[in-house]
Design an enzyme around this catalytic site. Structure first.
Site, short mmCIF file in Angstrom:
data_model
loop_
_atom_site.label_atom_id
_atom_site.label_comp_id
_atom_site.label_asym_id
_atom_site.label_seq_id
_atom_site.Cartn_x
_atom_site.Cartn_y
_atom_site.Cartn_z
N LYS A 178 66.72 -25.13 26.34
CA LYS A 178 66.93 -26.35 26.66
C LYS A 178 65.88 -26.90 25.49
CE LYS A 178 66.85 -30.51 29.47
NZ LYS A 178 66.76 -30.93 30.89
N ARG A 188 70.08 -40.00 30.36
CA ARG A 188 68.71 -40.86 31.02
C ARG A 188 69.12 -42.29 31.38
NH1 ARG A 188 64.20 -38.27 26.71
NH2 ARG A 188 64.71 -36.07 27.38
N LYS A 200 59.33 -34.98 26.31
CA LYS A 200 59.32 -33.78 26.90
C LYS A 200 59.05 -32.56 25.76
CE LYS A 200 62.23 -35.69 30.28
NZ LYS A 200 63.37 -35.51 31.14
N GLU A 216 62.72 -16.69 25.67
CA GLU A 216 63.25 -17.65 26.84
C GLU A 216 64.30 -16.56 27.53
OE1 GLU A 216 61.61 -19.77 28.13
OE2 GLU A 216 60.63 -21.14 26.63
N LYS A 231 71.35 -25.47 25.46
CA LYS A 231 71.59 -26.91 25.90
C LYS A 231 70.74 -27.76 24.51
CE LYS A 231 70.44 -30.79 29.01
NZ LYS A 231 70.04 -31.22 30.20
N SER A 257 75.52 -35.31 26.94
CA SER A 257 76.04 -36.59 26.96
C SER A 257 75.96 -37.38 25.72
CB SER A 257 74.93 -37.68 27.83
OG SER A 257 73.73 -37.58 27.48
N TYR A 296 81.29 -33.41 29.86
CA TYR A 296 81.96 -34.87 30.17
C TYR A 296 83.31 -34.78 29.98
CZ TYR A 296 77.02 -35.30 31.04
OH TYR A 296 75.68 -35.31 31.28
C1 PBG Z 1 66.75 -33.50 32.95
C2 PBG Z 1 68.02 -33.31 32.83
C3 PBG Z 1 68.59 -33.79 31.51
C4 PBG Z 1 69.71 -33.67 31.27
C5 PBG Z 1 70.42 -32.92 32.38
N1 PBG Z 1 69.20 -32.55 32.94
C6 PBG Z 1 67.90 -34.76 30.57
C7 PBG Z 1 66.43 -34.54 29.93
O1 PBG Z 1 66.03 -33.45 30.00
O2 PBG Z 1 65.61 -35.53 29.86
C8 PBG Z 1 70.62 -33.92 29.96
C9 PBG Z 1 71.89 -33.95 30.15
C10 PBG Z 1 72.84 -34.75 29.15
O3 PBG Z 1 72.56 -35.43 28.27
O4 PBG Z 1 74.31 -34.80 29.38
N2 PBG Z 1 66.26 -32.47 34.01
#
Ligand code: PBG
Length: 305
Positions: A178, A188, A200, A216, A231, A257, A296
């Site tokens: 990720k 968010r 992050k 990982e 991701k 997203s 989505y």
């Molecule tokens: C956080 C989490 C995030 C997403 C899924 N779980 C955002 C982040 O890490 O700040 C993002 C998914 C998306 O953008 O569709 N645990």
């Protein structure tokens, strides 16, 4: 006959946002066509999807600010509406596959996935909190847990905690690679879960790195993950392909997203054909080597299929 890849509704996992209350169906401004639902309205939505052959969902909670604290205690509280929703959805639709999010950010007053102290994330101190959250979700009847936090060692820690509580059959889909991505913006917004300070990058991966994804993946596999996730998906197709060549576990990719928002916005302006560009994006993720795709677009794809 000569098509090397296929893309069907069986490959799709649909992310849904849920909040407490009744009669809520609120469109997300930066992610049009997607909503924050209350339980009473999400049930018919799931039924409509299931009728179109879409039977895998991942549920994300939007928690009101007043319930957030530094240790994310609401995440495993008895009265947590998210746990109640998991129970209600599985009771009504026992045959769908329901996946969760395991991370502190929706419940944390700091907006971070791990425990924060003096501006730093405490990796090892976060693990027992994630385990409490995971066990509460398992008790509620979740099929597959989705640790999205990127703390080191959490897959083994969660596997041990689940097994010792009698949840050997609950699977783990690890957010393995990720990346610290700008493409999570609309998500968010949807959950009001942006970090209050900092970013992050201390726990999510550097977009410059691919070999690190292999490290990982090997750790998650050794720790007992059942499914490995990459991701985001579109900027990371090479990572999906590399992991496909590295592991024999199933691989999922999260078409996040911001990736979907680009197509929503361009097609709303008449600059792209929505159905065609969506289908091509999903096919490319399959071609790179993903078995499953969190997207989505899942419902629209299913309705068009
Ligand atoms: C956080 C989490 C995030 C997403 C899924 N779980 C955002 C982040 O890490 O700040 C993002 C998914 C998306 O953008 O569709 N645990």
């Amino acid at each position: 006959m000569v098509a090397e890849t296929n893309m069907g509704v069986q490959n799709l996992i649909y992310p849904l946002f849920i909040e407490d209350g009744k009669g809520v169906k609120r469109e997300i401004t930066s992610l049009p066509r997607n909503y924050r639902w209350s339980l009473d309205l999400i049930l018919p939505e799931i039924e409509e999807c299931a009728n179109a052959g879409l039977d895998k969902f991942v549920l994300f909670p939007a928690v009101s600010e007043s319930l957030k604290d530094p240790i994310a205690s609401y995440s495993y509280a008895d009265e947590n509406f998210y746990l109640h929703a998991i129970r209600a959805i599985k009771e009504r639709f026992p045959h769908i596959e329901l996946m969760s999010d395991v991370a502190m950010d929706p419940y944390s007053s700091d907006g971070h996935d791990g425990l924060m102290q003096n501006g730093r994330i405490l990796n090892d101190e976060t693990l027992p909190i994630l385990a409490k959250m995971a066990i509460a979700q398992a008790q509620a009847g979740i099929d597959i847990l989705g640790p999205s936090d990127m703390m080191d060692g959490r897959i083994g820690f969660l596997r041990d905690a689940l097994d010792s509580e009698g949840f050997q059959e609950v699977s783990i889909m690890s957010y393995t690679a990720k990346y610290a991505s700008a493409f999570y913006g609309p998500f968010r917004d949807a959950l009001d879960s942006a970090p209050k300070t900092g970013d992050k990058k201390g726990y999510q991966m550097n977009p410059a790195n691919k070999r690190e994804a292999i490290i990982e993946a090997k750790l998650d596999e050794a720790e007992g993950a059942d499914i490995l996730m990459v991701k985001p998906a579109i900027c990371y197709l090479d990572v999906i392909q590399t992991l496909r060549e590295t592991t024999n576990l199933p691989i999922t990719a999260y078409n996040v997203s911001g990736e979907c928002a680009m197509i929503y916005a361009a097609s709303a302006n008449g600059w792209l054909n929505y159905e065609q560009s969506m289908a091509e994006m999903l096919l490319s993720i399959r071609r790179a080597g993903a078995d499953g795709i969190l997207t989505y677009f899942a419902k629209d794809f299913a309705l068009n299929a």
